[in-house]
Design a protein around this motif. Structure first.
Motif, mmCIF file in Angstrom:
data_model
loop_
_atom_site.group_PDB
_atom_site.id
_atom_site.type_symbol
_atom_site.label_atom_id
_atom_site.label_comp_id
_atom_site.label_asym_id
_atom_site.label_seq_id
_atom_site.Cartn_x
_atom_site.Cartn_y
_atom_site.Cartn_z
ATOM 1 N N MET A 1 0.843 -1.172 0.000
ATOM 2 C CA MET A 1 0.000 0.000 0.000
ATOM 3 C C MET A 1 0.893 1.241 0.000
ATOM 4 O O MET A 1 1.806 1.363 0.797
ATOM 5 C CB MET A 1 -0.897 -0.018 1.243
ATOM 6 C CG MET A 1 -1.773 1.177 1.362
ATOM 7 S SD MET A 1 -2.846 1.239 2.827
ATOM 8 C CE MET A 1 -2.842 -0.368 3.503
ATOM 9 N N LYS A 2 0.610 2.138 -0.919
ATOM 10 C CA LYS A 2 1.385 3.368 -1.017
ATOM 11 C C LYS A 2 1.054 4.287 0.149
ATOM 12 O O LYS A 2 -0.083 4.391 0.572
ATOM 13 C CB LYS A 2 1.065 4.055 -2.348
ATOM 14 C CG LYS A 2 1.907 5.260 -2.620
ATOM 15 C CD LYS A 2 1.601 5.871 -3.964
ATOM 16 C CE LYS A 2 2.423 7.138 -4.124
ATOM 17 N NZ LYS A 2 2.047 7.881 -5.282
ATOM 18 N N ARG A 3 2.083 4.963 0.665
ATOM 19 C CA ARG A 3 1.917 5.876 1.798
ATOM 20 C C ARG A 3 2.204 7.305 1.344
ATOM 21 O O ARG A 3 2.998 7.515 0.431
ATOM 22 C CB ARG A 3 2.890 5.514 2.909
ATOM 23 C CG ARG A 3 2.683 4.141 3.490
ATOM 24 C CD ARG A 3 3.749 3.845 4.519
ATOM 25 N NE ARG A 3 3.840 4.892 5.510
ATOM 26 C CZ ARG A 3 3.318 4.827 6.730
ATOM 27 N NH1 ARG A 3 2.703 3.742 7.111
ATOM 28 N NH2 ARG A 3 3.427 5.823 7.577
ATOM 29 N N PRO A 4 1.617 8.294 2.006
ATOM 30 C CA PRO A 4 1.927 9.683 1.655
ATOM 31 C C PRO A 4 3.324 10.058 2.126
ATOM 32 O O PRO A 4 3.826 9.525 3.116
ATOM 33 C CB PRO A 4 0.859 10.487 2.397
ATOM 34 C CG PRO A 4 0.430 9.624 3.518
ATOM 35 C CD PRO A 4 0.590 8.199 3.043
ATOM 36 N N GLU A 24 -6.634 4.150 -0.673
ATOM 37 C CA GLU A 24 -6.641 2.952 0.179
ATOM 38 C C GLU A 24 -5.927 3.225 1.508
ATOM 39 O O GLU A 24 -6.348 2.747 2.552
ATOM 40 C CB GLU A 24 -5.986 1.780 -0.559
ATOM 41 C CG GLU A 24 -6.086 0.464 0.162
ATOM 42 C CD GLU A 24 -7.524 -0.001 0.375
ATOM 43 O OE1 GLU A 24 -7.744 -0.737 1.355
ATOM 44 O OE2 GLU A 24 -8.419 0.372 -0.399
ATOM 45 N N TRP A 25 -4.865 4.018 1.460
ATOM 46 C CA TRP A 25 -4.166 4.384 2.686
ATOM 47 C C TRP A 25 -5.080 5.209 3.589
ATOM 48 O O TRP A 25 -5.115 5.007 4.807
ATOM 49 C CB TRP A 25 -2.887 5.161 2.362
ATOM 50 C CG TRP A 25 -2.120 5.524 3.592
ATOM 51 C CD1 TRP A 25 -1.187 4.764 4.232
ATOM 52 C CD2 TRP A 25 -2.265 6.710 4.378
ATOM 53 N NE1 TRP A 25 -0.726 5.411 5.354
ATOM 54 C CE2 TRP A 25 -1.374 6.621 5.462
ATOM 55 C CE3 TRP A 25 -3.054 7.854 4.256
ATOM 56 C CZ2 TRP A 25 -1.255 7.613 6.412
ATOM 57 C CZ3 TRP A 25 -2.932 8.845 5.215
ATOM 58 C CH2 TRP A 25 -2.049 8.722 6.275
ATOM 59 N N VAL A 26 -5.834 6.135 2.995
ATOM 60 C CA VAL A 26 -6.766 6.966 3.767
ATOM 61 C C VAL A 26 -7.828 6.084 4.418
ATOM 62 O O VAL A 26 -8.148 6.253 5.593
ATOM 63 C CB VAL A 26 -7.411 8.047 2.875
ATOM 64 C CG1 VAL A 26 -8.542 8.751 3.604
ATOM 65 C CG2 VAL A 26 -6.374 9.049 2.409
ATOM 66 N N ARG A 27 -8.367 5.131 3.660
ATOM 67 C CA ARG A 27 -9.383 4.230 4.217
ATOM 68 C C ARG A 27 -8.816 3.481 5.416
ATOM 69 O O ARG A 27 -9.450 3.395 6.469
ATOM 70 C CB ARG A 27 -9.883 3.237 3.160
ATOM 71 C CG ARG A 27 -11.059 2.385 3.671
ATOM 72 C CD ARG A 27 -11.288 1.156 2.828
ATOM 73 N NE ARG A 27 -10.134 0.271 2.774
ATOM 74 C CZ ARG A 27 -9.707 -0.506 3.775
ATOM 75 N NH1 ARG A 27 -10.319 -0.498 4.928
ATOM 76 N NH2 ARG A 27 -8.660 -1.288 3.630
ATOM 77 N N ASN A 28 -7.611 2.967 5.287
ATOM 78 C CA ASN A 28 -6.987 2.245 6.386
ATOM 79 C C ASN A 28 -6.674 3.193 7.551
ATOM 80 O O ASN A 28 -6.825 2.820 8.714
ATOM 81 C CB ASN A 28 -5.713 1.543 5.925
ATOM 82 C CG ASN A 28 -5.100 0.726 7.025
ATOM 83 O OD1 ASN A 28 -5.746 -0.132 7.607
ATOM 84 N ND2 ASN A 28 -3.853 1.018 7.339
ATOM 85 N N ASP A 29 -6.259 4.402 7.245
ATOM 86 C CA ASP A 29 -5.938 5.367 8.288
ATOM 87 C C ASP A 29 -7.169 5.713 9.117
ATOM 88 O O ASP A 29 -7.076 5.866 10.337
ATOM 89 C CB ASP A 29 -5.377 6.646 7.661
ATOM 90 C CG ASP A 29 -4.947 7.654 8.707
ATOM 91 O OD1 ASP A 29 -4.108 7.301 9.558
ATOM 92 O OD2 ASP A 29 -5.458 8.789 8.677
ATOM 93 N N LEU A 30 -8.321 5.803 8.485
ATOM 94 C CA LEU A 30 -9.533 6.223 9.178
ATOM 95 C C LEU A 30 -10.352 5.072 9.749
ATOM 96 O O LEU A 30 -11.172 5.289 10.648
ATOM 97 C CB LEU A 30 -10.409 7.060 8.243
ATOM 98 C CG LEU A 30 -9.784 8.381 7.796
ATOM 99 C CD1 LEU A 30 -10.638 9.035 6.734
ATOM 100 C CD2 LEU A 30 -9.566 9.309 8.971
#
Length: 122
Positions: A1-4, A24-30
């Motif tokens: 998964m790509k990260r910012p 996808e990172w945002v979904r996992n983050d939230l």
């Protein structure tokens, strides 16, 4: 998964929308397993400059640190109190439904509901 990258993450902590490839990172983050501690850290980061300004106040160091501690406690209270609303807003900004939840938690709740209904039929 790509990260910012750090600049993107800092903008994200201030409320900016991340690019589509980080969705996808945002979904996992939230909604991921560690969403609550990440939310607290993400919301405290924009307050660091304010806490740093408290060090410029006149007075002894212990008093400045007490002001920072009181500010952090107040900030933590509001961060936790408004967490569901902030999370829903951030989800909508990134194109997700506002009631999106952790898939593991949703599956566990569905299993508990099914077990309850099997044990106590209508």
């Amino acid at each position: 998964m790509k990260r910012p990258n750090p600049i993107q993450w800092l903008g994200y902590s201030y409320g900016r929308v991340l690019p589509e490839d980080l969705r996808e990172w945002v979904r996992n983050d939230l909604t991921g397993q560690w969403a609550v501690p990440r939310h607290i850290v993400r919301q405290l980061v924009p307050l660091i400059p304010l806490f740093a300004l408290a060090l410029l106040l006149p007075g002894e160091l212990w008093l400045k640190l007490a002001v920072i501690l009181l500010g952090m406690l107040l900030a933590l209270f509001y961060i936790v109190a408004y967490m569901p609303m902030n999370r829903a807003h951030r989800l909508m900004k990134h194109g997700f439904p506002e009631d999106l939840e952790n898939p593991t938690r949703a599956a566990r709740r569905a299993a508990e509901r099914a077990a309850y209904e099997a044990q106590y039929p209508h």
